[in-house]
Design an enzyme around this catalytic site. Sequence first.
Site, PDB file in Angstrom:
ATOM      1  N   ARG A  38      45.636  34.577  33.974  1.00 59.31           N
ATOM      2  CA  ARG A  38      45.581  35.956  34.485  1.00 59.31           C
ATOM      3  C   ARG A  38      46.683  36.225  35.515  1.00 59.31           C
ATOM      4  O   ARG A  38      47.203  37.338  35.594  1.00 59.31           O
ATOM      5  CB  ARG A  38      44.194  36.229  35.093  1.00 59.31           C
ATOM      6  CG  ARG A  38      43.908  37.715  35.379  1.00 59.31           C
ATOM      7  CD  ARG A  38      42.452  37.915  35.748  1.00 59.31           C
ATOM      8  NE  ARG A  38      42.052  39.300  35.767  1.00 59.31           N
ATOM      9  CZ  ARG A  38      41.957  40.038  36.857  1.00 59.31           C
ATOM     10  NH1 ARG A  38      42.227  39.527  38.027  1.00 59.31           N
ATOM     11  NH2 ARG A  38      41.581  41.302  36.785  1.00 59.31           N
ATOM     12  N   ILE A  64      44.239  46.479  35.981  1.00 63.09           N
ATOM     13  CA  ILE A  64      43.774  45.452  35.051  1.00 63.09           C
ATOM     14  C   ILE A  64      42.277  45.316  35.372  1.00 63.09           C
ATOM     15  O   ILE A  64      41.892  45.251  36.543  1.00 63.09           O
ATOM     16  CB  ILE A  64      44.555  44.126  35.255  1.00 63.09           C
ATOM     17  CG1 ILE A  64      44.018  42.977  34.404  1.00 63.09           C
ATOM     18  CG2 ILE A  64      44.582  43.689  36.695  1.00 63.09           C
ATOM     19  CD1 ILE A  64      44.912  41.703  34.480  1.00 63.09           C
ATOM     20  N   SER A  65      41.429  45.322  34.342  1.00 61.64           N
ATOM     21  CA  SER A  65      39.977  45.304  34.569  1.00 61.64           C
ATOM     22  C   SER A  65      39.548  44.028  35.282  1.00 61.64           C
ATOM     23  O   SER A  65      40.209  42.992  35.184  1.00 61.64           O
ATOM     24  CB  SER A  65      39.234  45.399  33.241  1.00 61.64           C
ATOM     25  OG  SER A  65      39.687  46.493  32.499  1.00 61.64           O
ATOM     26  N   ALA A  66      38.414  44.100  35.957  1.00 64.47           N
ATOM     27  CA  ALA A  66      37.864  42.922  36.637  1.00 64.47           C
ATOM     28  C   ALA A  66      37.475  41.874  35.591  1.00 64.47           C
ATOM     29  O   ALA A  66      37.019  42.231  34.501  1.00 64.47           O
ATOM     30  CB  ALA A  66      36.644  43.316  37.446  1.00 64.47           C
TER      31      ALA A  66
END
Length: 220
Positions: A38, A64-66
């Site tokens: 990530r 960016i999503s969790a």
Amino acid sequence: MFDEKDWETKRSALVRHLVREGYLRTKEVIEAMSKVRRHRFVPLFQRMAAYEDHPLSIGHDQTISAPHMVSIMAERLELKKGQRVLEVGGGSGYHAAVIAEVIGRTGHVYTLEIIPQLGEMARKTLEEEGYAERVTVIVGDGSVGLEEHAPFDRIFVACAAPDIPPPIVAQLKDGGIMLVPVDTGSGYQELLSVTRCGRELKVSSEGGCVFVPLRGKFGF
Ligand code: SAH
């Protein structure tokens, strides 16, 4: 300086947290979340926070999503090896890489991103991380889906739509599953799971969520 081992230590701590909280359940998704780096998908100034369970800015007012949301979606999609998957809202490319890991080398992810600079960046990172052959990044309005590569086994929308976009759901195979966050008004969004059974659509809610808005023809 952080080296790969340090990042790996942080990544496994995050994965342990996601398992403990019940977001991660299946072996394939756990392995994918343990593998995808990530920190390589977030801007440099955000790197130290890459393995915290939060959404992060990727520029252009987008996020960016969790990791827990990426995990929930990857689990709910019930992915299988070799599937063809469409993502709407490619952003950094991270979510697409996780899905690509789960469906394996025989599968393929098409991801649509409306902001050209983000699409370019995602393409570059995905290539550097070894996903060029399994993930295709396309710059364009994903609110209409991707007719030329339809139908898809699985579809997920990574931004909140005003309603289930008809052209996207029309590109879902029989028996296919689609996830889409839908704005219910009053600032509240629900993650909807849509399963196609012939011409019928079974819709259920997977709970509340927070995503950036879907733009384009069937967006806001
Ligand atoms: N999945 C991404 C994060 C998604 S953020 C990741 O892993 O990083 C949502 C993204 O959807 C943003 O990048 C935004 O630009 C994009 N977006 C919004 N409307 C869109 C549309 N109509 N078509 C394609 N992408 C869209």
